[in-house]
Design a protein around this motif. Structure first.
Motif, short mmCIF file in Angstrom:
data_model
loop_
_atom_site.label_atom_id
_atom_site.label_comp_id
_atom_site.label_asym_id
_atom_site.label_seq_id
_atom_site.Cartn_x
_atom_site.Cartn_y
_atom_site.Cartn_z
N MET A 82 0.79 -1.22 0.01
CA MET A 82 -0.01 -0.12 0.13
C MET A 82 0.84 1.32 -0.10
O MET A 82 1.20 1.72 0.94
CB MET A 82 -0.99 0.05 1.28
CG MET A 82 -1.35 1.06 1.66
SD MET A 82 -2.78 0.84 2.81
CE MET A 82 -1.88 0.91 4.32
N PRO A 83 1.44 1.79 -1.28
CA PRO A 83 2.20 3.03 -1.42
C PRO A 83 1.40 4.12 -0.78
O PRO A 83 0.25 4.35 -1.26
CB PRO A 83 2.61 2.98 -2.71
CG PRO A 83 2.01 1.84 -3.24
CD PRO A 83 0.82 1.09 -2.33
N ILE A 84 2.25 4.81 -0.20
CA ILE A 84 1.83 6.36 0.23
C ILE A 84 2.89 7.40 -0.30
O ILE A 84 3.96 7.35 0.19
CB ILE A 84 1.71 6.60 1.65
CG1 ILE A 84 0.66 5.43 2.25
CG2 ILE A 84 1.29 7.98 2.02
CD1 ILE A 84 0.43 5.35 3.63
N ILE A 85 2.36 8.16 -1.15
CA ILE A 85 3.36 9.17 -1.71
C ILE A 85 2.83 10.54 -1.05
O ILE A 85 1.93 10.92 -1.26
CB ILE A 85 3.15 9.17 -3.34
CG1 ILE A 85 3.05 7.94 -4.10
CG2 ILE A 85 4.15 10.47 -4.03
CD1 ILE A 85 3.91 7.00 -3.77
N LEU A 127 -5.26 0.10 -7.75
CA LEU A 127 -5.55 1.62 -7.56
C LEU A 127 -5.84 2.22 -6.44
O LEU A 127 -5.21 3.06 -5.90
CB LEU A 127 -6.51 1.61 -8.87
CG LEU A 127 -6.86 3.16 -8.95
CD1 LEU A 127 -5.61 3.91 -9.44
CD2 LEU A 127 -7.91 3.27 -10.10
N ASP A 128 -7.04 1.49 -5.76
CA ASP A 128 -7.38 1.99 -4.51
C ASP A 128 -6.60 1.84 -3.10
O ASP A 128 -6.98 2.26 -2.10
CB ASP A 128 -8.74 1.30 -4.05
CG ASP A 128 -8.81 -0.18 -3.71
OD1 ASP A 128 -7.91 -0.60 -4.11
OD2 ASP A 128 -9.95 -0.58 -3.39
N ALA A 129 -5.26 1.04 -3.58
CA ALA A 129 -4.53 0.91 -2.44
C ALA A 129 -3.12 1.96 -2.34
O ALA A 129 -2.58 2.18 -1.63
CB ALA A 129 -3.62 -0.36 -2.33
N ILE A 130 -3.25 2.97 -3.54
CA ILE A 130 -2.28 3.82 -3.62
C ILE A 130 -2.73 5.27 -3.14
O ILE A 130 -3.84 5.76 -3.57
CB ILE A 130 -1.95 4.03 -5.35
CG1 ILE A 130 -1.33 2.71 -5.80
CG2 ILE A 130 -0.99 5.23 -5.37
CD1 ILE A 130 -1.44 2.84 -7.34
N THR A 131 -2.15 5.86 -2.40
CA THR A 131 -2.48 7.41 -1.65
C THR A 131 -1.35 8.11 -2.11
O THR A 131 -0.17 8.02 -1.97
CB THR A 131 -2.54 7.19 -0.21
OG1 THR A 131 -3.36 6.05 0.32
CG2 THR A 131 -2.79 8.45 0.46
N VAL A 132 -1.88 9.44 -2.55
CA VAL A 132 -1.08 10.60 -2.96
C VAL A 132 -1.50 11.66 -2.01
O VAL A 132 -2.61 11.96 -2.21
CB VAL A 132 -1.00 10.99 -4.40
CG1 VAL A 132 -0.20 12.23 -4.75
CG2 VAL A 132 -0.51 9.68 -5.08
#
Length: 186
Positions: free
Chosen positions: A1-4, A36-41
């Protein structure tokens, strides 16, 4: 779960921030198998007075128009034969290559060359794709052509793909592929 997390100097409009977040999301999805729904920017902003590099405060850079918007406007101006307006989108050294290897640097030369091929042509777009790289952006557009042959006979449904490269918001190259030659034989 990437967080940018990204930090910008205050002053960018909502569209620019949205484009940045979307492109970061797309870069993650193209690099790792993250849903897609696991990527947070998340975009943080700082006041220009709170940002300094080399003892100098900075202001936001000028946002470039969306590459697809540049291509759409260029193509609309070409279709309307607004060559001056279309030329405003071209970088110095712009080149375009059409089927059969016909290469042009000036829009006027393209228009003269096309007169023997068709009276006019319009494009119906099925889609646009952007690819970002070290040296700029590549935009592909695809769809079908319609128009009239030199004798006035109408044509339609002819496939095309245009590939544009751009740097700093200006078009540097256009490559064109289409089935006009195949359709004119029938």
């Amino acid at each position: 779960m990437p967080i940018i997390r990204m930090t910008l100097i205050e002053g960018y409009d909502d569209d620019t921030r949205l484009r940045l977040a979307t492109r970061l999301t797309d870069a993650i999805r193209a690099t790792i198998a993250a849903p897609l729904d696991a990527i947070t920017v998340a975009i943080d902003e700082v006041k220009p007075s709170s940002y300094m590099r080399g003892r100098v405060t900075r202001t936001p850079g000028v946002p470039l128009p969306a590459p697809v918007d540049i291509v759409r406007d260029y193509l609309a101006k070409m279709e309307a034969r607004d060559l001056a307006g279309a030329s405003a989108h071209l970088a110095d050294g712009f080149r375009m290559t059409f089927p059969g290897g016909a290469t042009f640097a000036r829009l006027e030369d393209l228009v003269d060359w096309a007169k023997s091929r068709y009276r006019f042509v319009t494009k119906t777009y099925e889609g646009f794709d952007e690819a970002f790289g070290e040296n700029g952006v590549t935009v592909y557009c695809r769809g079908t052509l319609a128009g009239e042959w030199p004798d006035g006979t109408p044509f339609s449904g002819i496939r095309f793909i245009d590939r544009f490269t751009m740097e700093d918001g200006k078009l540097t190259d256009q490559q064109v592929w289409n089935d006009l030659a195949e359709a004119s034989k029938g």
